[in-house]
Design a protein around this motif. Structure first.
Motif, short mmCIF file in Angstrom:
data_model
loop_
_atom_site.label_atom_id
_atom_site.label_comp_id
_atom_site.label_asym_id
_atom_site.label_seq_id
_atom_site.Cartn_x
_atom_site.Cartn_y
_atom_site.Cartn_z
N SER A 37 6.82 0.21 -6.63
CA SER A 37 6.17 -0.80 -5.80
C SER A 37 6.85 -2.16 -6.00
O SER A 37 6.96 -2.63 -7.12
CB SER A 37 4.69 -0.90 -6.15
OG SER A 37 4.10 -1.93 -5.39
N VAL A 43 -2.10 0.72 -1.74
CA VAL A 43 -1.14 1.63 -1.12
C VAL A 43 -1.86 2.54 -0.12
O VAL A 43 -2.96 3.02 -0.37
CB VAL A 43 -0.38 2.46 -2.18
CG1 VAL A 43 -1.29 3.42 -2.91
CG2 VAL A 43 0.78 3.21 -1.56
N CYS A 68 5.33 4.91 2.80
CA CYS A 68 3.97 4.42 2.59
C CYS A 68 3.91 2.95 3.01
O CYS A 68 4.92 2.35 3.35
CB CYS A 68 3.52 4.59 1.13
SG CYS A 68 4.38 3.55 -0.06
N ILE A 70 2.08 -0.83 1.74
CA ILE A 70 1.31 -1.54 0.72
C ILE A 70 0.76 -2.82 1.35
O ILE A 70 1.50 -3.62 1.89
CB ILE A 70 2.15 -1.87 -0.53
CG1 ILE A 70 2.63 -0.58 -1.19
CG2 ILE A 70 1.34 -2.73 -1.50
CD1 ILE A 70 3.49 -0.77 -2.40
N ILE A 79 7.06 0.48 2.96
CA ILE A 79 7.93 0.86 1.86
C ILE A 79 8.78 2.02 2.37
O ILE A 79 8.24 3.01 2.87
CB ILE A 79 7.12 1.27 0.60
CG1 ILE A 79 6.11 0.19 0.23
CG2 ILE A 79 8.05 1.61 -0.55
CD1 ILE A 79 6.68 -1.19 -0.03
N VAL A 98 -1.95 -0.69 -6.61
CA VAL A 98 -0.71 -0.49 -7.34
C VAL A 98 -0.21 -1.82 -7.88
O VAL A 98 -0.49 -2.88 -7.32
CB VAL A 98 0.38 0.18 -6.47
CG1 VAL A 98 -0.03 1.60 -6.10
CG2 VAL A 98 0.67 -0.62 -5.22
N TYR A 100 3.06 -4.25 -9.49
CA TYR A 100 4.50 -4.48 -9.32
C TYR A 100 5.27 -3.56 -10.27
O TYR A 100 4.95 -3.47 -11.45
CB TYR A 100 4.83 -5.94 -9.62
CG TYR A 100 6.32 -6.22 -9.65
CD1 TYR A 100 7.02 -6.38 -8.47
CD2 TYR A 100 7.00 -6.29 -10.85
CE1 TYR A 100 8.38 -6.62 -8.49
CE2 TYR A 100 8.36 -6.53 -10.88
CZ TYR A 100 9.04 -6.69 -9.70
OH TYR A 100 10.39 -6.91 -9.72
N GLN A 102 5.27 -0.33 -10.37
CA GLN A 102 4.63 0.96 -10.61
C GLN A 102 5.32 2.05 -9.78
O GLN A 102 5.55 1.87 -8.59
CB GLN A 102 3.15 0.90 -10.22
CG GLN A 102 2.41 2.20 -10.41
CD GLN A 102 0.92 2.07 -10.08
OE1 GLN A 102 0.38 0.97 -10.03
NE2 GLN A 102 0.28 3.19 -9.84
N LEU A 104 5.85 5.04 -7.38
CA LEU A 104 5.05 5.55 -6.27
C LEU A 104 5.43 6.99 -5.91
O LEU A 104 4.58 7.83 -5.72
CB LEU A 104 5.24 4.67 -5.03
CG LEU A 104 4.96 3.18 -5.16
CD1 LEU A 104 5.38 2.44 -3.92
CD2 LEU A 104 3.48 2.95 -5.45
#
Length: 110
Positions: A37, A43, A68, A70, A79, A98, A100, A102, A104
């Motif tokens: 992310s 998300v 996805c 966000i 994304i 989520v 920063y 992380q 996905l």
């Protein structure tokens, strides 16, 4: 004069990680690409509640394809995949928060 103290041998503590745990970490090494992310937000794995997910495990993905969305501060940020490949793992739940950096998704490049 000041008294001279004897040197003290300091014995380092044993590592608290058990060998089994270390082996598990080694076997969990992933050789593909992890999509992380770029922002903090919520998300969304599908474009709308009544629409199917952007991608499922096993789906082919092309570089630049949306995987996805966000939502951050009422802005929807798409994304996209960084490579052509196959989705091997989805690491987040739909509509979860989520952080920063992380992870996905995991993608196995072609």
């Amino acid at each position: 004069t000041l008294p001279v103290s004897e040197p003290v041998n300091v014995i380092p503590e044993q590592a608290t990680t058990a060998p089994e745990t270390m082996k598990e970490k080694e076997s969990a090494v992933f050789d593909g690409i992890e999509v992380v992310s770029p922002i903090v937000g919520i998300v969304y794995l599908q474009p709308a509640p009544d629409k199917p997910a952007f991608k499922k495990v096993g789906d082919q993905v092309a570089k630049g394809e949306v995987i996805c969305i966000i939502e951050a501060m009422k802005l929807m940020n798409e994304i996209t995949s960084e490579t052509d490949g196959v989705i091997t793992e989805i690491l987040v739940e739909n509509e979860s928060v989520v952080e920063y950096g992380q992870p996905l998704f995991r993608i196995q490049p072609k």
